[in-house]
Design an enzyme around this catalytic site. Structure first.
Site, PDB file in Angstrom:
ATOM      1  N   ASP A 145       3.048 -10.287   6.204  1.00 34.60           N
ATOM      2  CA  ASP A 145       2.405  -9.889   7.456  1.00 34.60           C
ATOM      3  C   ASP A 145       2.571 -10.967   8.540  1.00 34.60           C
ATOM      4  OD1 ASP A 145       1.008  -8.114   8.952  1.00 34.60           O
ATOM      5  OD2 ASP A 145      -0.914  -8.405   7.969  1.00 34.60           O
TER       6      ASP A 145
ATOM      7  N   ASN B 199       4.746 -10.784  11.424  1.00 34.06           N
ATOM      8  CA  ASN B 199       6.045 -10.917  12.102  1.00 34.06           C
ATOM      9  C   ASN B 199       5.928 -10.617  13.601  1.00 34.06           C
ATOM     10  OD1 ASN B 199       7.788 -11.291   9.596  1.00 34.06           O
ATOM     11  ND2 ASN B 199       6.625  -9.447   9.119  1.00 34.06           N
TER      12      ASN B 199
ATOM     13  N   ARG C 163       3.204 -10.791  15.433  1.00 32.24           N
ATOM     14  CA  ARG C 163       2.379 -11.822  16.078  1.00 32.24           C
ATOM     15  C   ARG C 163       3.183 -13.106  16.313  1.00 32.24           C
ATOM     16  NH1 ARG C 163      -2.909 -13.450  13.117  1.00 32.24           N
ATOM     17  NH2 ARG C 163      -2.606 -11.416  12.156  1.00 32.24           N
TER      18      ARG C 163
ATOM     19  N   HIS D 235      10.644  -9.570  13.052  1.00 31.51           N
ATOM     20  CA  HIS D 235      11.116  -8.904  11.830  1.00 31.51           C
ATOM     21  C   HIS D 235      12.417  -9.542  11.330  1.00 31.51           C
ATOM     22  CE1 HIS D 235       7.961  -6.097  12.305  1.00 31.51           C
ATOM     23  NE2 HIS D 235       8.480  -5.421  13.304  1.00 31.51           N
TER      24      HIS D 235
ATOM     25  N   SER E   8       5.369   0.265   4.991  1.00 35.99           N
ATOM     26  CA  SER E   8       4.318   1.092   4.405  1.00 35.99           C
ATOM     27  C   SER E   8       4.401   2.512   4.943  1.00 35.99           C
ATOM     28  CB  SER E   8       2.941   0.500   4.718  1.00 35.99           C
ATOM     29  OG  SER E   8       2.573   0.827   6.043  1.00 35.99           O
TER      30      SER E   8
ATOM     31  N   GLU F 169       2.198   3.889   6.426  1.00 36.21           N
ATOM     32  CA  GLU F 169       1.499   3.873   7.718  1.00 36.21           C
ATOM     33  C   GLU F 169       2.396   3.344   8.844  1.00 36.21           C
ATOM     34  OE1 GLU F 169      -0.141   2.683   4.826  1.00 36.21           O
ATOM     35  OE2 GLU F 169      -1.199   4.606   4.720  1.00 36.21           O
TER      36      GLU F 169
ATOM     37  N   ARG G 192       4.340   3.264  14.184  1.00 36.42           N
ATOM     38  CA  ARG G 192       4.789   2.286  15.186  1.00 36.42           C
ATOM     39  C   ARG G 192       5.756   2.941  16.182  1.00 36.42           C
ATOM     40  NH1 ARG G 192       5.792  -3.175  11.588  1.00 36.42           N
ATOM     41  NH2 ARG G 192       3.638  -3.390  10.914  1.00 36.42           N
TER      42      ARG G 192
ATOM     43  N   LEU H 257      16.207 -11.974 -12.058  1.00 35.20           N
ATOM     44  CA  LEU H 257      15.066 -11.589 -11.218  1.00 35.20           C
ATOM     45  C   LEU H 257      15.160 -10.128 -10.767  1.00 35.20           C
ATOM     46  CD1 LEU H 257      12.594 -12.579  -9.330  1.00 35.20           C
ATOM     47  CD2 LEU H 257      14.341 -12.784  -7.556  1.00 35.20           C
TER      48      LEU H 257
ATOM     49  N   ARG I  52      -7.099  -8.107   3.243  1.00 35.16           N
ATOM     50  CA  ARG I  52      -7.254  -6.745   2.740  1.00 35.16           C
ATOM     51  C   ARG I  52      -5.968  -6.297   2.050  1.00 35.16           C
ATOM     52  NH1 ARG I  52      -7.857  -6.123   8.506  1.00 35.16           N
ATOM     53  NH2 ARG I  52      -5.828  -5.809   9.426  1.00 35.16           N
ATOM     54  N   LEU I  53      -6.062  -5.172   1.320  1.00 38.84           N
ATOM     55  CA  LEU I  53      -4.910  -4.696   0.549  1.00 38.84           C
ATOM     56  C   LEU I  53      -4.037  -3.724   1.324  1.00 38.84           C
ATOM     57  CD1 LEU I  53      -6.194  -4.260  -3.108  1.00 38.84           C
ATOM     58  CD2 LEU I  53      -4.699  -6.020  -2.175  1.00 38.84           C
TER      59      LEU I  53
ATOM     60  N   GLU J  47      -4.411 -12.256  -9.442  1.00 33.67           N
ATOM     61  CA  GLU J  47      -4.975 -13.311  -8.606  1.00 33.67           C
ATOM     62  C   GLU J  47      -4.489 -13.076  -7.173  1.00 33.67           C
ATOM     63  OE1 GLU J  47      -7.039 -15.668  -9.557  1.00 33.67           O
ATOM     64  OE2 GLU J  47      -6.971 -15.105 -11.665  1.00 33.67           O
TER      65      GLU J  47
END
Ligand code: V07
Length: 253
Positions: free
Chosen positions: A33, A35, A37, A50, A78, A80, A84, A144, A207-208, A220
């Site tokens: 989160d 980018n 700002r 971005h 997301s 959501e 944008r 990975l 928040r998630l 965690e």
């Protein structure tokens, strides 16, 4: 030893010297989160943030590989995010191609397996094509797992899982009383991936945001004010240090 942990700002650790190699989290998930700002603070358009954020991914993938992390999940887009402005969405939908164009050869060489968690249907064809090629090209790699959450939303994922489970019951392949955690887990888009051990979220939001609600049940959490484009290997290292301290504490009781 104590001194090493004090009088130090976030991100000011050195390398992975302070990490316990026996206690590296298997699966790290990151909400990248801040980018927009980051760009605004510099008087730049959001897309510049971005783009910068994409470059940070390259460093964190490399570091994850070095540390022996097995799975890295990155929340790229997301369900959501479609709200944008269209030019921004169009730009974002070009980023998977851009990223893969420069990184896929390296990822293949480094034995990284690319995966996607999310709904492909709504994505533009050019995005799907680039992503599917990367998945296909790297499917036999056993290093990975680089898992991008793309057009992902946890509630949508759960609804789809419920529909699938219901269909199996309807077809007589499953009994209602047989439903257990495994039934649910295996029908989520994360499929056979382990649950994240550590969740990192940048940019100060605590928040998630509809991210992996089921899978993060026992994880965690580590939050930082640092904006994603400013995130470094040292911040990542610090998050893992905090994770290791917490795990050690639980192990002690
Ligand atoms: C996106 C850059 C990182 C900061 C957060 C949002 C913007 C990499 C990808 C990507 C996705 C799939 C894939 C390979 C790369 C990406 C979107 C946005 C939509 F197979 N970065 N990045 N996708 N950002």
């Amino acid at each position: 030893m104590l001194k090493k942990w004090t009088n130090r700002k976030e991100g000011e650790t050195n390398g992975s010297l302070d990490l316990d190699p026996r206690n590296i989290p298997n699966h790290v998930a990151i909400i990248m989160d801040g980018n927009g700002r980051w760009a605004k603070k510099r008087g730049l358009p959001r897309i510049a943030g971005h783009r910068e954020g994409m470059n940070v991914i390259k460093k964190i993938v490399k570091k994850s590989n070095q540390l022996g992390i097995r799975t890295l999940t990155l929340y790229a887009f997301s369900t959501e995010n479609w709200k944008r402005p269209k030019p921004e969405v169009d730009f974002l939908m070009r980023l998977p191609e851009r990223f893969l164009k420069s990184e896929l050869p390296k990822l293949t060489e480094e034995n990284v397996q690319v995966r996607i968690t999310g709904s492909k249907e709504a994505l533009p064809t050019h995005t799907i094509n680039a992503v599917e090629k990367a998945i296909e090209d790297t499917k036999n790699n056993d290093g990975l797992i680089l898992n991008f959450a793309l057009n992902y939303g946890s509630r949508h994922e759960m609804i789809e899982a419920m529909k699938q489970v219901y269909k199996e019951i309807d077809r007589g392949r499953l009994a209602v009383d047989e439903i257990d955690e495994k039934t649910v887990s295996s029908h989520l888009m994360t499929g056979d991936l382990s649950d994240p051990d550590l969740l990192i979220r940048t940019s100060g939001e605590i928040r998630l945001s509809n991210f992996m609600l089921w899978q993060l049940a026992y994880s965690e959490f580590w939050f930082t004010e640092t904006l994603w484009p400013d995130f470094t290997e040292n911040h990542f290292n610090e998050a893992i240090q905090v994770y290791q301290k917490r795990i050690r504490r639980y192990g002690g009781v």
